[in-house]
Design a protein around this motif. Structure first.
Motif, mmCIF file in Angstrom:
data_model
loop_
_atom_site.group_PDB
_atom_site.id
_atom_site.type_symbol
_atom_site.label_atom_id
_atom_site.label_comp_id
_atom_site.label_asym_id
_atom_site.label_seq_id
_atom_site.Cartn_x
_atom_site.Cartn_y
_atom_site.Cartn_z
ATOM 1 N N LEU A 115 5.126 43.391 6.593
ATOM 2 C CA LEU A 115 5.647 44.654 6.094
ATOM 3 C C LEU A 115 7.062 44.509 5.538
ATOM 4 C CD1 LEU A 115 7.677 45.906 8.483
ATOM 5 C CD2 LEU A 115 5.543 46.535 9.490
ATOM 6 N N THR A 116 7.501 45.557 4.848
ATOM 7 C CA THR A 116 8.839 45.586 4.280
ATOM 8 C C THR A 116 9.586 46.764 4.869
ATOM 9 O OG1 THR A 116 8.003 44.645 2.231
ATOM 10 C CG2 THR A 116 10.159 45.697 2.131
ATOM 11 N N LEU A 117 10.792 46.487 5.379
ATOM 12 C CA LEU A 117 11.630 47.535 5.950
ATOM 13 C C LEU A 117 12.960 47.547 5.207
ATOM 14 C CD1 LEU A 117 10.993 46.618 9.681
ATOM 15 C CD2 LEU A 117 10.093 48.640 8.527
ATOM 16 N N LYS A 118 13.537 48.728 5.178
ATOM 17 C CA LYS A 118 14.807 48.884 4.475
ATOM 18 C C LYS A 118 15.831 49.383 5.492
ATOM 19 C CE LYS A 118 14.969 52.567 1.835
ATOM 20 N NZ LYS A 118 14.673 53.490 0.723
ATOM 21 N N GLY A 119 16.979 48.722 5.564
ATOM 22 C CA GLY A 119 17.983 49.146 6.532
ATOM 23 C C GLY A 119 19.348 48.603 6.188
ATOM 24 N N LYS A 120 20.335 48.957 7.043
ATOM 25 C CA LYS A 120 21.700 48.485 6.802
ATOM 26 C C LYS A 120 21.952 47.218 7.580
ATOM 27 C CE LYS A 120 24.305 52.359 5.296
ATOM 28 N NZ LYS A 120 25.572 53.063 5.369
ATOM 29 N N CYS A 121 22.413 46.210 6.877
ATOM 30 C CA CYS A 121 22.672 44.924 7.509
ATOM 31 C C CYS A 121 24.002 44.990 8.257
ATOM 32 C CB CYS A 121 22.708 43.829 6.452
ATOM 33 S SG CYS A 121 22.840 42.214 7.184
ATOM 34 N N THR A 122 23.979 44.654 9.559
ATOM 35 C CA THR A 122 25.209 44.719 10.345
ATOM 36 C C THR A 122 25.746 43.328 10.672
ATOM 37 O OG1 THR A 122 24.060 44.776 12.458
ATOM 38 C CG2 THR A 122 24.466 46.886 11.395
ATOM 39 N N GLY A 123 25.015 42.275 10.294
ATOM 40 C CA GLY A 123 25.503 40.925 10.525
ATOM 41 C C GLY A 123 24.592 40.134 11.441
ATOM 42 N N MET A 124 25.131 39.030 11.978
ATOM 43 C CA MET A 124 24.327 38.138 12.799
ATOM 44 C C MET A 124 24.999 37.878 14.134
ATOM 45 S SD MET A 124 23.493 34.178 12.214
ATOM 46 C CE MET A 124 21.806 33.608 12.210
ATOM 47 N N LEU A 125 24.233 38.020 15.221
ATOM 48 C CA LEU A 125 24.697 37.564 16.530
ATOM 49 C C LEU A 125 23.983 36.238 16.781
ATOM 50 C CD1 LEU A 125 24.701 40.893 18.545
ATOM 51 C CD2 LEU A 125 26.664 39.572 17.829
ATOM 52 N N MET A 126 22.746 36.342 17.273
ATOM 53 C CA MET A 126 21.869 35.180 17.271
ATOM 54 C C MET A 126 20.752 35.457 16.289
ATOM 55 S SD MET A 126 21.928 34.058 21.205
ATOM 56 C CE MET A 126 21.530 35.671 21.820
ATOM 57 N N ASP A 127 20.383 36.736 16.247
ATOM 58 C CA ASP A 127 19.453 37.231 15.258
ATOM 59 C C ASP A 127 20.266 37.974 14.198
ATOM 60 O OD1 ASP A 127 16.818 37.109 17.152
ATOM 61 O OD2 ASP A 127 18.539 37.875 18.244
#
Lengths: 136, 186
Positions: A115-127
C-alpha cells in the motif's frame, strides 16, 4: 474625528480577528495535502541510512507518499494505529503513525499487503518515522 | 570426529551464554508527553514513537524521540515549538543515555514492581545536561512497563522564550514517559 476613531476600531477588530484565527488555525488537512515526494519505503529508509543529515534536509517536515509492503500493524492502548512498512532491513522499517484527526474507518491493512501512505516525515531514530499518515 | 563436534557444541554454548545474560528490552512505541502549566494556560504535547532500550544485565538505558513527532492540540503552537523554540530542523532528536542505580534489586524476568532511579545525560536542542529521575518498572506476565515523571527547566537547554509569551509557558516542564518494553531477540 469620529471617522478616525471608527477606522481605528475597525482595524483593531480586524487585527483581533486575524490573531484569533491564527491562534486557532487548524492542523493541515492531510487528506488534501499534496505529497512533495513519492518514494518506496526501501528508498526512503536507504537515503536515511546512507546520509541521515542530507535526508533530514530533504525530507524533514515534508509530506511524503511512501509505498511498500506492510510488515506489521499495531494499535496502542489509545487506539492509535501504526503501520510498519518493509524497508529491506531485517530489524528496522518505515513506521507510519496514522493521523488522529482523520477517520480511518474501514481501513484495516494486513501484513504482506502492498500500500501507499502519505504522511509527514519526522526523521529517523532506528526506523524512519512518519506521523499524521493517511492512506492514498 | 565426534569429539570435535562436542567441542564445537560446547564452544557454541559458551559463546551463547553472555548473549543469554545480556537480555535487552526494547520498544519503538514509547510514549513521551510534556506538560506546561501556568495560570494563563496549560499546554501539552504527545509523542508515541519514542524508542528505548534497557539492558537487563547492566541497567544501562537509552531513549530517543523525534521532536517533530510531538503532536499539539493547536497547530500554531506546534509550529512555534518546532521552528522557534526547539529548532527541530537543526536538532531533530532528543536523547537520553543513563544508568539505573541499585539495579541489582531489579529482575525484569520476574513479576513485581520495582521503583528505580535513573541518572544520565539528556540532550535536547543540542544541549546536554545531567538529569536524574525516579520511575517504576512493573513486570507482569512477561510484560515490562516502565514509567517515569520528572521535570526539566527550559532555560537549561538554551531555549529562548520571547517575552510576549513568557508568562504562558512554564519555566519547568513536566515530562511523562510510559513504555511497554519487549524482550529483544537477535
Amino acid at each position: 474625528m469620529k471617522k478616525v476613531i471608527f477606522a481605528v476600531l475597525i482595524l483593531a477588530a480586524a487585527g483581533a480577528g486575524i490573531g484569533y484565527y491564527q491562534f486557532n488555525k487548524p492542523h493541515q488537512n492531510m487528506e488534501r495535502a499534496a505529497a512533495e515526494f513519492s518514494v518506496s519505503a526501501e528508498a526512503l529508509f536507504g537515503s536515511f541510512e546512507a546520509d541521515e543529515q542530507q535526508a533530514n534536509e530533504e525530507y524533514l517536515d515534508k509530506v511524503v507518499a511512501v509505498s511498500g509492503t506492510v510488515r506489521e500493524v499495531s494499535k496502542d492502548n489509545n487506539g492509535q494505529l501504526s503501520i510498519t512498512l518493509d524497508s529491506g532491513s531485517d530489524m528496522f522499517g518505515v513506521i507510519c503513525q496514522m493521523d488522529e484527526l482523520t477517520d480511518h474507518e474501514g481501513f484495516s491493512p494486513e501484513p504482506g499487503q502492498k500500500l501507499t501512505l502519505k504522511g509527514k516525515c519526522t526523521g529517523m531514530l532506528m526506523d524512519v518515522v512518519l506521523v499524521r499518515c493517511v492512506k492514498m | 570426529m565426534i569429539k570435535q563436534k562436542i567441542w564445537i557444541a560446547a564452544a557454541a554454548f559458551l559463546m551463547a551464554m553472555p548473549a543469554l545474560q545480556a537480555q535487552k528490552y526494547f520498544t519503538r512505541e514509547g510514549k513521551v508527553s510534556f506538560f506546561s502549566s501556568t495560570p494563563i494556560e496549560d499546554i501539552e504535547a504527545h509523542n508515541s514513537k519514542a524508542t528505548s532500550v534497557v539492558d537487563a544485565e547492566t541497567g544501562r538505558t537509552e531513549f530517543a524521540v523525534l521532536i517533530k513527532a510531538f503532536q499539539f492540540e493547536k497547530a500554531l503552537m506546534q509550529e512555534h515549538f518546532n521552528e522557534n523554540y526547539m529548532e527541530s530542523g537543526t536538532y531533530p532528536k532528543a536523547t537520553f543515555k543513563g544508568q539505573f542505580s541499585d539495579w541489582g534489586s531489579v529482575d525484569l524476568a520476574k513479576d513485581g514492581t520495582y521503583p528505580v532511579e535513573v541518572k544520565g545525560d539528556m540532550t535536547i536542542h543540542g544541549v546536554t545536561n545531567p538529569v536524574a529521575a525516579n520511575g517504576t518498572f512493573t513486570v507482569k506476565g512477561g510484560q515490562v512497563q516502565a514509567v517515569s515523571t520528572f521535570k526539566i527547566a527550559v532555560e537549561d537547554y538554551g531555549i529562548a522564550i520571547p517575552s510576549v509569551v513568557r508568562e504562558n509557558i512554564a519555566k519547568e516542564l513536566e515530562i511523562r514517559v510510559d513504555c511497554n518494553l519487549q524482550p529483544l531477540n537477535r
